[in-house]
Design a protein around this motif. Structure first.
Motif: not given
Length: 241
Positions: A54-61
């Protein structure tokens, strides 16, 4: 009896871990961690990757670590299905090494407190501190001892008919630990799993963070940001480096 996070684990099909719940937890974590776009995050005890993805979906590494081979394999499969890039590594929170500092870290859903054959994992807090850059934040969630013991269900069943999971629980006051035994029943077989974890009070959790070097920034009683109270079933502690 197999470890709760081993192959075929009932955790992979936990009925309460819905996408809506995961999204709400990630939203709260983002609001606490003061993240810049594209920030580099560490997910300690990532399990099958629900927060990491879910965090990766929001653009985080995102780097997700977990000591379970079964959890890491499932996390990689789910990330590929979601079309996101997450670096998943099989490693324990108390023993991993970071190649370069992280901008923030999370440790959610009772990762802290897990007890295995090699002992308990409170050492992960100091290891996370070492892996963060100065100014970074760390969000950790654990059950609150008093509320967890008061609300402990000695027996519970998920599902019905020929396929169900039966759970029994026991609290050991001497070790402040809970033991959960799972029987995953089907017409083909019955598989048994074991989960043990330590319960913390708020002073114990705060002391653990501060002893590792963190400055305690806030404490919450839920993912809606409610104040921590004696009846709060979970505790969320936010530490800063």
């Amino acid at each position: 009896m197999a470890n709760f996070f081993s192959e075929g684990s009932p955790f992979l099909h936990h009925p309460l871990l819905t996408p809506e719940r995961t999204a709400a937890e990630v939203e709260f974590a983002m609001s606490c961690l003061a993240l810049s776009p594209g920030a580099r995050l560490l997910d300690v005890g990532c399990g099958f990757g629900r927060h990491s993805i879910e965090l990766a979906r929001r653009g985080y590494q995102v780097v997700g670590i977990d000591p379970s081979a079964a959890m890491i394999a499932s996390a990689r499969e789910r990330a590929a299905a979601a079309g996101v890039a997450v670096h998943f590594v099989r490693a324990g929170g108390e023993s991993f090494t970071a190649g370069r500092p992280f901008d923030a870290a999370i440790c959610l859903f009772t990762t802290l407190g897990q007890i295995t054959e090699s002992g308990e994992n409170s050492g992960l807090v100091a290891n996370v501190f070492a892996a963060l850059r100065p100014g970074a934040r760390f969000l950790v969630e654990v059950p609150q001892r008093e509320a967890a013991v008061a609300g402990l269900k000695a027996a519970e069943q998920f599902g019905q008919g020929e396929r169900y999971t039966a759970v029994t629980r026991h609290f050991d006051p001497a070790g402040n630990s809970v033991t959960e035994r799972f029987a995953v029943v089907s017409p083909e077989e019955t598989r048994h799993y074991l989960l043990r974890y330590r319960l913390y009070t708020w002073p114990e959790l705060a002391n653990l963070l501060e002893a590792a070097g963190f400055t305690l920034l806030a404490g919450y009683g839920g993912y809606d940001g409610r104040p921590l109270a004696s009846e709060s079933p979970i505790m969320l502690a936010l530490g800063g480096k």
